[in-house]
Scaffold this active site. Structure first.
Site, PDB file in Angstrom:
ATOM      1  N   GLU B  53      34.824  47.667  33.423  1.00 19.71           N
ATOM      2  CA  GLU B  53      33.429  48.108  33.539  1.00 19.71           C
ATOM      3  C   GLU B  53      32.682  47.345  34.627  1.00 19.71           C
ATOM      4  OE1 GLU B  53      34.938  47.495  30.662  1.00 19.71           O
ATOM      5  OE2 GLU B  53      34.695  49.233  29.350  1.00 19.71           O
ATOM      6  N   PHE B 115      31.015  47.974  14.022  1.00 20.00           N
ATOM      7  CA  PHE B 115      32.120  47.863  14.970  1.00 20.00           C
ATOM      8  C   PHE B 115      31.643  48.209  16.379  1.00 20.00           C
ATOM      9  CE2 PHE B 115      35.822  49.869  17.153  1.00 20.00           C
ATOM     10  CZ  PHE B 115      36.539  48.698  17.344  1.00 20.00           C
ATOM     11  N   GLN B 116      31.961  47.357  17.334  1.00 20.73           N
ATOM     12  CA  GLN B 116      31.579  47.521  18.737  1.00 20.73           C
ATOM     13  C   GLN B 116      30.073  47.683  18.926  1.00 20.73           C
ATOM     14  OE1 GLN B 116      34.251  50.460  20.530  1.00 20.73           O
ATOM     15  NE2 GLN B 116      35.657  48.769  21.005  1.00 20.73           N
ATOM     16  N   LYS B 165      25.323  57.038  19.227  1.00 17.63           N
ATOM     17  CA  LYS B 165      26.298  58.118  19.092  1.00 17.63           C
ATOM     18  C   LYS B 165      25.719  59.339  18.370  1.00 17.63           C
ATOM     19  CE  LYS B 165      31.128  58.836  17.937  1.00 17.63           C
ATOM     20  NZ  LYS B 165      32.395  58.228  17.535  1.00 17.63           N
ATOM     21  N   MET B 472      34.301  27.666  49.887  1.00 21.84           N
ATOM     22  CA  MET B 472      32.921  27.200  50.016  1.00 21.84           C
ATOM     23  C   MET B 472      32.650  26.002  49.110  1.00 21.84           C
ATOM     24  SD  MET B 472      30.256  27.454  51.689  1.00 21.84           S
ATOM     25  CE  MET B 472      29.781  28.987  52.483  1.00 21.84           C
TER      26      MET B 472
END
Ligand SMILES: Cc1ncc(C[n+]2csc(CCOP(=O)(O)OP(=O)(O)O)c2C)c(N)n1
Ligand SMILES: [Mg+2]
Lengths: 163, 577
Positions: B53, B115-116, B165, B472
């Protein structure tokens, strides 16, 4: 550091208050008091925040507040003349002996006794922050059990008057 | 359900069509499976499946930066949403217009540690321009319209739309609002005429003007207007990392980049000028060094769309709040051509005495690679750069000729940005080559997107400046921590060319200077898949010039030729502490 009183109009939506408070906490600024309620328009809440801070940083916070999509107006009242009030409820220990003196004090502060029991009374007062502070100071020798303060609400004065 | 009602998922797709979205970068999951079902039938919108993602968000950023359009992302709830956080923060810092759609658990489960579930609205509150949780399908179309409007207007930025959802499964009739009105959001465009007049007065009396231009110029598509102003005033232009390309790098008026690793002459010019015109720039600490000593002799005009940037770090004489292009359209006709012959001659002299430079040799110098890419592409490529030395050398040695050509993570400094950003850019720009400049550290963040690039036949040229170090950080340890190299060696790097081959891209590798040009030419001929070139460069090269953090132009280290000279520069910096 100066104490600033900031008046904010914000869409009455969930999360909006979080955004406002977040701008203060992200800079490590404490909010001394915050009061929230509806304004003249139902869909808009008025939030009054009192916070201490460097002028530069408060100015930056105000600019950031203005950028919030939900915020419709921000005024730092600190530099205007404004009317302010705070409401406080103080529950003090009381008995037969102390009750008359407590009632006297309450009267001088033009406050009301709104609850009474054999061992306590509850005083309601409104006024400026200083007045509320003074009342609390006068009551504390009697033994304060609980305090609830609303925090400052404020509006800009219309008449600059005087002169 | 009445016959003309459709599901939230279908409304979502219809809204994207209304917004003329071409690409949506995403990754599916349980909370958005219904939305993905509706997306299965999309015809004009292409969904690009990235492999992480974070890659999706950076790709959307690359697309948005290269095209000026809104980048669009969709991910699932919980881990899908939290994986977008770095990219969203990056877009917020660099004012990139994005709309990120996140799935969310059903409304009756929110707050239940379902969940999630992740409170992505809470998590992204301080790194978005705005965010929305949709609680009623009837609000969905309005919310999406508002999200695109907020993301793309004013000072652009990312907007998150969280979509539970059940909301996406329930139905409503669809109509797309023509416009949305938001009481608290009225981006201010035109600039106050009184302020513009005051600025004109200051500018017209200047003898040594400098334009200091930033990413706001790119965002408001005002590069042409800035160039015209510079030409009319005969004024040189110093560009920030985000402003590169505003004025062609090969023009006499270009000073290249200013700031910590800017050119010696741009920093000198800003230090010595009598009038600094800041345009779409924000006086960032990487530009100003010590803000109290920044451009001490100038009167300052500041044009920016964001009032909160005015006098934030450096006090200015005349602020103008407004869109850069609109303001310049009205300001430029009012200014007089300035007599700057002497000033420009002085600058030419500085350019001759203190150019950007490096010493070539048989071992490859990173600067040489960038220079050759510039020559082979005539400064016309879209170049993404990661973070670190590779980024600074790309900024210094590729003379960008066009705006929207240099895509890099400026504000947040996100390693792992450049490769997925190049993927997004390659979708948006098909008539110019896309080069991804990367470090051997940075390529290992988001290397999984090779799959995405190969799967879509994107002919991106991935240039790994392989110095075997987190270069760097090593440079700072070298200069400021007594060369104590603490955990910066990348000694166990993989064989990058083989990795590229394994993904189905073309992998090439060299460690010889005289092979640089032939190998670049070979890469430019491959047009059906990505090419990765592992350039094994010198290992302990440092980026110069350098104004150490918080310091001033007086402490600028130009280009130390010897260790002794470098020691002297360092002790000067130490002494000024
Ligand atoms: C996500 C992230 N982690 C850490 C850093 C700190 N950092 C800045 S530059 C750098 C070194 C990058 O090394 P490399 O990709 O090899 O590039 P080089 O400087 O060698 O060109 C690091 C670790 C960062 N900018 N971003
Ligand atoms: Mg490296």
């Amino acid at each position: 550091m100066k104490k600033h009183t900031i008046s904010i109009l914000v869409e009455n939506k969930f999360g909006a208050l979080n955004r406002i408070v977040g701008l203060f906490s992200a800079r490590g600024y404490n909010i001394d008091s915050i009061s929230v309620g509806t304004s003249e328009d139902d869909s808009v809440a008025r939030v009054t925040i009192v916070s201490k801070g460097d002028d530069d940083i408060i100015e930056q916070i105000i600019k950031q507040l203005n950028k919030l999509v939900d915020v419709t107006k921000v005024v730092d009242l600190t530099y205007d003349s404004f009317v302010e009030r705070e409401l406080v409820l103080v529950k003090v220990s009381a008995n037969r002996n102390t009750r008359p003196e407590l009632m006297q004090i309450s009267e001088i502060f033009r406050s009301k006794i709104i609850d009474i029991s054999p061992r306590s009374i509850t005083v309601e007062a409104t006024g400026s922050e200083q007045k509320v502070d003074a009342l609390i100071k006068m009551l504390s020798p009697f033994g304060i059990k609980e305090i609830a303060r609303t925090g400052r609400v404020a509006l800009k004065r219309e008449f600059e008057g005087a002169v | 359900m009445s016959t003309n009602e459709i599901t939230g998922a279908e409304i979502f797709v219809r809204c994207l069509m209304e917004e003329n979205v071409e690409y949506i970068f995403g990754y599916p999951g349980g909370a958005v499976i219904g939305v993905y079902d509706a997306m299965h039938d999309m015809s004009n919108i292409r969904h690009i499946l990235t492999r992480h993602e974070q890659g999706a968000v950076h790709a959307a950023e690359g697309y948005a930066k290269a095209t000026g359009k809104v980048g669009v992302v969709i991910v699932t709830s919980g881990p899908g949403a939290t994986n977008t956080v770095t990219g969203i923060a990056d877009a917020h810092m660099d004012s990139v217009p994005l709309v990120v759609f996140t799935g969310q658990v059903a409304t009756n489960l929110i707050g239940n540690d379902a969940f999630q579930e992740a409170d992505i609205i809470g998590i992204t509150r301080s790194i978005t321009k705005h965010n929305f949780l949709v609680t009623d399908v009837r609000d969905l179309a309005w919310t999406i319209k508002a999200a695109f409007y907020i993301a793309s207007t004013g000072r652009p930025g990312p907007v998150v739309v969280d979509m539970p959802k059940d909301v996406m499964a329930s139905t409503a009739s669809f109509s797309y609002p023509k416009e949305v009105k938001l009481r608290g959001y009225r981006p201010f465009y035109f600039g106050h005429m009184g302020q513009i007049n005051k600025a004109v007065e200051i500018i017209n009396s200047s003898k040594k003007p400098v334009l200091y231009v930033g990413g706001g110029v790119i965002n408001s598509n005002a590069a042409k207007e800035v160039y015209n102003l510079a030409k009319k005033l005969n004024a040189p232009v110093a560009m920030t990392l985000m402003g590169l390309g505003s004025v062609p790098g090969d023009d006499r008026l270009s000073l290249g980049m200013l700031g910590m690793h800017g050119t010696w002459f741009s920093n000198m010019a800003v230090d010595q000028c009598d009038c600094l015109i800041a345009i779409g720039a924000r006086f960032d600490d990487r530009v100003t060094g010590n803000p109290r000593m920044f451009s001490p002799n100038s009167r300052k005009v500041h044009i920016d769309i964001d009032p909160s940037q005015i006098s934030k770090n450096v006090k200015v004489d005349v602020p103008i709040v407004g869109d850069v292009r609109h303001v310049l359209e009205r300001l430029t006709p009012l200014v007089q051509p300035l007599e700057t012959t002497q000033w420009l001659a002085q600058i030419d002299e500085w350019k001759k005495e203190h150019p950007l430079r490096y010493e070539n040799g048989p071992e490859i110098r990173a600067q040489y690679i960038i220079e050759k890419i510039y020559e082979l592409t005539d400064g016309q490529a879209v170049v993404t750069a990661d973070v670190g030395q590779n980024q600074m050398w790309a900024a210094q040695f590729y003379g960008f000729k066009n705006p929207r050509s240099f895509l890099t993570s400026g504000g947040l400094g996100t390693m792992g940005f450049s490769f997925p950003a190049a993927i997004g850019a390659a979708f948006g720009v098909t008539d110019r080559p896309v080069f991804c400049i990367n470090g051997d550290g940075g390529i290992q963040m988001n290397i999984q997107e090779l799959t995405t690039a190969v799967g879509n036949n994107l002919p991106i040229k991935i240039i790994v400046l392989d110095n075997g170090y987190l270069g760097m950080v090593r440079q700072w340890q070298d200069l400021f921590y007594k060369k104590r190299y603490s955990h910066v060696s990348l000694g166990s790097n993989p064989d990058f060319a083989k990795i590229a081959d394994a993904f189905g891209a073309k992998g090439l590798v060299t460690d010889k200077t005289d092979e640089v040009v032939p190998i670049l030419k070979e890469a430019l001929k491959i047009n059906d898949r990505p090419v990765l070139i592992d350039f094994k460069t010198t290992t302990e090269d440092n980026v110069f010039p350098m104004i150490p953090s918080g310091k001033t132009v007086a402490q600028m280290i130009d280009y130390p030729k010897s260790v002794e000279e470098l020691k002297m520069s360092k002790s000067r910096v130490e002494a000024s502490k």
